[in-house]
Design an enzyme around this catalytic site. Structure first.
Site, mmCIF file in Angstrom:
data_model
loop_
_atom_site.group_PDB
_atom_site.id
_atom_site.type_symbol
_atom_site.label_atom_id
_atom_site.label_comp_id
_atom_site.label_asym_id
_atom_site.label_seq_id
_atom_site.Cartn_x
_atom_site.Cartn_y
_atom_site.Cartn_z
ATOM 1 N N ASP A 177 -33.628 64.027 -70.896
ATOM 2 C CA ASP A 177 -32.556 64.608 -70.080
ATOM 3 C C ASP A 177 -31.530 65.355 -70.946
ATOM 4 O OD1 ASP A 177 -33.825 63.138 -68.048
ATOM 5 O OD2 ASP A 177 -32.473 61.438 -68.264
ATOM 6 N N GLU A 191 -33.418 67.360 -58.476
ATOM 7 C CA GLU A 191 -32.430 66.601 -59.264
ATOM 8 C C GLU A 191 -32.048 67.393 -60.499
ATOM 9 O OE1 GLU A 191 -34.664 63.037 -59.998
ATOM 10 O OE2 GLU A 191 -35.918 63.965 -61.508
HETATM 11 C C1 6LW Z 1 -32.834 61.356 -64.322
HETATM 12 C C2 6LW Z 1 -33.560 62.382 -63.585
HETATM 13 C C3 6LW Z 1 -34.769 62.396 -64.366
HETATM 14 O O1 6LW Z 1 -31.708 60.884 -63.700
HETATM 15 O O2 6LW Z 1 -35.048 61.137 -64.759
HETATM 16 O O3 6LW Z 1 -36.344 63.574 -65.510
HETATM 17 C C4 6LW Z 1 -33.939 60.353 -64.436
HETATM 18 N N1 6LW Z 1 -35.339 63.456 -64.722
HETATM 19 O O4 6LW Z 1 -32.958 63.613 -63.520
HETATM 20 C C5 6LW Z 1 -33.692 59.354 -65.503
HETATM 21 O O5 6LW Z 1 -33.693 59.996 -66.744
#
Ligand code: 6LW
Length: 505
Positions: free
Chosen positions: A22, A179
């Site tokens: 991230d 996300e």
């Molecule tokens: C994070 C989300 C994700 O909150 O994994 O790969 C989750 N993306 O955006 C935890 O790292």
């Protein structure tokens, strides 16, 4: 750097190997700063610095005081700190993260020096979602955008929110988990970069643009602008990206990816790592260049940044920033002040199965590697461990004139090998096995050999274990392997700890 004489220079990707997911990046002048998620580990949110986007040095951890990060004993592995965003605005650095464990929520921190100290948290109780982003529009209004994809106006000084949370975009129709948003003003547009498809093999990066930070947003016709889903590329699960512009005007993306190994379904052992990819612009949309293990080097001179490998002698008053512990690291249980030149660990939990185990480790960064430790177990029991979580770890443990190798795999725990050793200090080791598993559809990612160093310095192996059981595909979750020292009874002293890459064929 590889051969410069005949072919174009290349650099190794990932640029930050090991469990560093991230990534969020910002640039101030010639300096780049980058942060990653840290989950159940303390201190939290590693902070890196680079001058060339390729070589990164860890300069600290943003959350290093209990007043900034409390991870109660009931914090499950892979809970805790998710997905930070790092920005520079108004001569200050701003960091926003979600703590998904009890008493957590979204929190904002500021610093004038990204190496720290960072402020105590400003809580954002009105921001109800993970993966918060911060963006300021021309009149200074601050927007917090988060997974969903939703947005709310905030006062970053107080954490107050204004107006309703608004849905901005759901990403590609049918795609899972929109996300990891990041919102930027670039040229005439506001761009909304997101991850979608889930953080596993379906992961990808998509983008939309609009006239204002609040939208409306028009998706890029070429979405996803990056994904390796369904491909045979060595870097998989590519997503969760952030953009940065270099001083020469070129654009770059940092993102997470994994390197699955072995037969089917492929196991990744280092967690999600930070990769770099070039970005160009066509019709005011970003186009991501090839993401390969050897990427074309940027056009500027590269810095010489020595890798943090080799020996830690525990001669400094403070621990180096790469050392992490599950949930907390109370001074009384982890100190270099008790015995000069040694690290002393005092047991809390009775094994690494316990959520309050005393463990100090560093992220495994190489596919082939070796760690060794000189341990004095005269006043306790402890050793050298490779940890994925409480339910998945291998360790070599010393006590009472004996060493034993213990494997914990899911609900099963077993002593795999044991042998007597002379009392007093000794050297324990773990390394990627020289003989790798045969290549067939069921082959694991690697094999780990545990042993003791004999008086002549030779490695005497006790056993070799299949590495798949310390992989994300077996253990689940968001983290990667961490290798380090622990105490399971009494006080255990460590003279030094070596970590080095190996070349195994
Ligand atoms: C994070 C989300 C994700 O909150 O994994 O790969 C989750 N993306 O955006 C935890 O790292």
């Amino acid at each position: 750097m590889s051969d410069q004489s005949q072919t174009a220079p290349t650099v190794a990707n990932p640029v930050i190997p090991g469990f560093h997911p991230d990534p969020s990046i910002c640039r101030v002048g010639d300096d780049y700063y980058l942060v990653c998620s840290s989950f159940e580990y303390f201190p939290g949110v590693p902070v890196f610095h680079s001058r060339d986007l390729v070589h990164w040095t860890q300069i600290g951890n943003a959350l290093e005081r209990a007043s900034q990060l409390r991870l109660p004993a009931d914090t499950p592995s892979s809970a805790g700190i998710y997905a930070p965003t790092l920005r520079h605005h108004d001569s200050r650095f701003w960091l926003v993260v979600t703590n998904v464990s009890t008493g957590g929520g979204n929190m904002l921190f500021t610093a004038t020096d990204p190496a720290g100290p960072w402020s105590d948290p400003i809580r954002l109780p009105g921001v109800r979602g993970i993966d918060p982003d911060l963006a300021w529009d021309e009149d200074g209004t601050c927007w917090c955008t988060f997974a969903g994809i939703e947005q709310v106006r905030i006062d970053p000084q107080t954490g107050e929110t204004f107006g309703p949370q608004r849905k901005l975009w759901s990403g590609t129709p049918g795609a899972a988990s929109p996300e990891a948003p990041h919102l930027y003003r670039i040229g005439a547009y506001w761009y909304l970069l997101i991850a979608e498809g889930g953080t596993e093999r379906g992961h990808g990066v998509s983008i939309a643009r609009g006239p204002a930070p609040t939208g409306p947003f028009e998706p890029c016709p070429a979405n996803p602008i990056l994904t390796h889903r369904g491909s045979d590329r060595p870097i998989q699960n590519t997503g969760h990206a952030d953009l940065v512009q270099a001083p020469d005007g070129t654009w770059w993306m940092v993102l997470l990816g994994v390197r699955p190994r072995g037969g089917t379904p492929g196991w990744h052992i280092l967690g999600r790592e930070t990769f770099l990819a070039p970005v160009s612009w066509v019709d005011d949309w970003p186009v991501v260049g090839e993401l390969t293990p050897d990427m074309a080097a940027p056009a500027w001179p590269l810095s010489i940044a020595p890798e943090e490998v080799g020996r830690d002698d525990f001669d400094l008053p403070e621990l180096r920033p790469y050392w992490i512990s599950p949930r907390s690291r109370p001074d009384g249980h982890c100190t270099t002040k008790e015995r000069a030149g040694w690290l002393t660990l005092r047991a809390r939990g009775a094994s690494l199965d316990d959520t309050d185990a005393t463990f100090l480790g560093r992220r495994q960064r190489h596919l082939a590697w070796r760690a060794r430790v000189r341990i004095d177990p005269s006043w306790g029991r402890g050793g050298l461990a490779v940890r994925l979580d409480e339910r998945h770890h291998y360790e070599i443990e010393a006590s009472d004139g004996q060493v034993q190798v213990v494997a914990r795999i899911g609900p099963l725990r077993t002593v795999v090998a044991a042998r007597p050793v002379p009392a007093g200090p000794l050297v324990l080791g773990v390394r990627t096995a020289e003989a790798q598993p045969p290549d067939d559809a069921r082959t694991g990612p690697d094999a780990l050999s545990f042993g003791v160093d004999t008086l002549d310095g030779a490695f005497t192996e006790l056993c070799t274990l299949d590495g798949r059981y310390l992989s994300t595909e077996v253990a689940g979750g968001f983290t990667g392997r961490v290798v380090g020292m622990y105490a399971a009874a009494g006080s255990v002293h460590f003279d030094w700890f070596d970590y080095d890459p190996l070349h195994v064929t």
